[in-house]
Design a protein around this motif. Structure first.
Motif, mmCIF file in Angstrom:
data_model
loop_
_atom_site.group_PDB
_atom_site.id
_atom_site.type_symbol
_atom_site.label_atom_id
_atom_site.label_comp_id
_atom_site.label_asym_id
_atom_site.label_seq_id
_atom_site.Cartn_x
_atom_site.Cartn_y
_atom_site.Cartn_z
ATOM 1 N N LEU B 133 0.919 -1.363 -0.041
ATOM 2 C CA LEU B 133 -0.053 -0.097 0.154
ATOM 3 C C LEU B 133 0.949 1.185 -0.180
ATOM 4 O O LEU B 133 1.797 1.377 0.676
ATOM 5 N N ARG B 134 0.455 2.293 -0.711
ATOM 6 C CA ARG B 134 1.218 3.574 -0.928
ATOM 7 C C ARG B 134 0.421 4.529 -0.301
ATOM 8 O O ARG B 134 -1.011 4.598 -0.818
ATOM 9 N N LEU B 135 1.002 5.326 0.476
ATOM 10 C CA LEU B 135 0.064 6.512 1.179
ATOM 11 C C LEU B 135 -0.320 7.707 0.109
ATOM 12 O O LEU B 135 0.707 8.249 -0.617
ATOM 13 N N ALA B 136 -1.492 7.929 0.195
ATOM 14 C CA ALA B 136 -1.727 9.009 -0.668
ATOM 15 C C ALA B 136 -1.279 10.429 -0.044
ATOM 16 O O ALA B 136 -1.013 10.575 1.010
ATOM 17 N N HIS B 137 -0.857 11.407 -1.054
ATOM 18 C CA HIS B 137 -0.548 12.894 -0.512
ATOM 19 C C HIS B 137 -1.857 13.649 -0.220
ATOM 20 O O HIS B 137 -2.563 13.944 -1.227
ATOM 21 N N GLN B 138 -1.923 14.217 1.034
ATOM 22 C CA GLN B 138 -3.086 15.127 1.217
ATOM 23 C C GLN B 138 -2.384 15.956 2.191
ATOM 24 O O GLN B 138 -2.544 15.725 3.483
ATOM 25 N N PRO B 139 -1.802 17.077 1.766
ATOM 26 C CA PRO B 139 -0.990 17.934 2.864
ATOM 27 C C PRO B 139 -2.136 18.769 3.930
ATOM 28 O O PRO B 139 -1.623 18.992 4.881
ATOM 29 N N LEU B 150 -7.750 4.344 7.562
ATOM 30 C CA LEU B 150 -8.099 2.979 6.746
ATOM 31 C C LEU B 150 -6.616 2.691 5.863
ATOM 32 O O LEU B 150 -6.619 1.474 5.509
ATOM 33 N N GLU B 151 -5.992 3.688 5.436
ATOM 34 C CA GLU B 151 -4.605 3.270 4.877
ATOM 35 C C GLU B 151 -3.695 2.384 6.068
ATOM 36 O O GLU B 151 -3.288 1.419 5.492
ATOM 37 N N GLN B 172 3.117 7.649 -2.813
ATOM 38 C CA GLN B 172 2.963 7.391 -3.970
ATOM 39 C C GLN B 172 4.206 7.739 -5.049
ATOM 40 O O GLN B 172 4.094 7.388 -6.256
#
Lengths: 277, 277
Positions: B133-139, B150-151, B172
């Motif tokens: 699983l790759r973490l999403a970018h959400q500044p 959930l990640e 990511q």
């Protein structure tokens, strides 16, 4: 609106949740919001299929449809109309992210009132705003109506004006994704396009239904990456969700569109399908 | 571990949550997990400051420290040792993402047992795995210990082997971010680097403390974008969190590192600071 509203937790009317529930601790669960007309949940087969698919993507055990239908019947003994919200969480568990086989899903079904939308939303269209918040790309969660909704909460904080019905959110590449509580469809001539939701966004049941219905209105439906500039060039902007069906957005981002017929036609077809369903 | 565990909800021992709580509906809240030694929450000032900063970023009202400290005292009348988990959610609200001024935060404080980690984790180091699983970018959410996890849940599902203590997650772009339940620090000679968490990840209190303590060990501490290849070249991999302090990771991604001294030195310094705190 007053609380507590009628709610069943695992079929019981005590209506409270363990503080150790992973739905609370981690947003570890999924949900659905659907209209109930005269005691009957609308488009139930599609809502249940989507609930079950969303559960499956999170490796959550989904309760049988019969249990959920029974809950809705219990909550609507008066055969009235309203909204059913269903939450399935992974249930109570110890501290830590690991899942154990002992965990049992928590099934929550709530009855709430149908939102009291002004009639002119259907007739004259609604106003949208453009949100600053950009949605993160997470293909593993994209499309799922899961309980990790802080992006929607932050986006919804961006406006107070009660004349604005919803906010349009873009992804971090600048593509249009959705409204904070609706999906978006754009008509360009005879084409009806909706944003691709494989990287972020919630793929709603009504969006799917409209894609299926479009050919009967002579429209060619499709999924695409759509920039904000492209959205501004659309002949009509339609927003949709399970509660209001489809409305035209007639004001957005400094531009005004004349009210046209597509949203009304879609509402009619969506309604007709309800009656067959 | 059995449930219900001792829990206070808004200071009351009835320990149940409204199903309309936005912590459940949207993961709309934040949390902390901290050790309690002989009834005293450890490094409390830093934990409260971080809680308060996280609340502020979500425009959540944070309860006064005195209320939380009082809750912890109520849960530890025996002056025992264990863990306190604090959850602050936005409280119960109507359906829909909009926040109203009437909403009152829900304050949950739980007492749980200190995890029973084998002594050899401290002596011989722990084993990590690399998550897919790759973490999403959400500044807008990066760094916050919020309830949208959930990640972490999906990443933690990737291994069953009890010999693996934690999983390393990349973003990511392929940069190393953190463990699912720990922060990561990497020693390269006299430099101690930790991943930049401005786009994703949780910025833990112990990570901050170690960055502060590093100079006293002759290490130059810093924050950087670190690729997996760079991580594999580190002289030592340290993982940290508030419960275990700091451990060396001696096995990861097919490579083995010899046990060295840094983790033990850090644990000593972290412990010493507790006593001053």
């Amino acid at each position: 609106m007053t609380y507590p509203l009628p709610t069943l937790v695992n079929g019981r009317p005590d209506a409270l949740i363990s503080p150790a529930d992973r739905g609370l601790a981690y947003g570890d669960g999924v949900f659905r919001t659907l209209p109930v007309i005269l005691g009957n949940p609308q488009v139930w087969a599609l809502h249940y299929r989507k609930l079950s698919e969303d559960c499956s993507r999170l490796n959550l055990s989904c309760p049988p449809a019969s249990e959920l239908l029974n809950d809705i019947q219990q909550l609507y003994p008066d055969h009235a109309s309203g909204v059913a919200k269903i939450i399935i969480s992974r249930g109570a568990g110890g501290r830590g992210y690991a899942i154990s086989s002992e965990m049992q899903s928590t099934r929550i079904v709530m009855r709430t009132a149908m939102p009291d939308y002004p009639q002119h939303y259907a007739e004259a269209g609604v106003q949208l705003t453009l949100c600053n918040l950009r949605l993160a790309h997470q293909p593993r969660l994209a499309g799922i109506k899961h309980l990790n909704r802080l992006e929607n909460v932050l986006a919804r904080m961006e406006w107070q004006d009660p004349d604005i019905f919803d906010g349009v959110v873009l992804d971090q590449q600048g593509f249009v994704i959705e409204g904070t509580m609706s999906n978006i469809l754009l008509r360009f001539g005879f084409r009806l396009l909706t944003p691709d939701l494989r990287r972020c966004g919630v793929a709603g049941v009504t969006r799917d239904r409209i894609l299926q219905l479009a050919p009967s209105l002579g429209l060619q439906a499709g999924v695409a990456d759509i920039s904000l500039d492209q959205m501004m060039q659309a002949d009509e902007i339609i927003i949709c969700n399970s509660l209001f069906g489809a409305w035209q957005a007639t004001r957005f981002n400094g531009k005004t569109w004349q009210p046209q017929q597509l949203a009304e036609q879609l509402r009619y077809l969506l309604q007709e399908q309800h009656e067959i369903d």
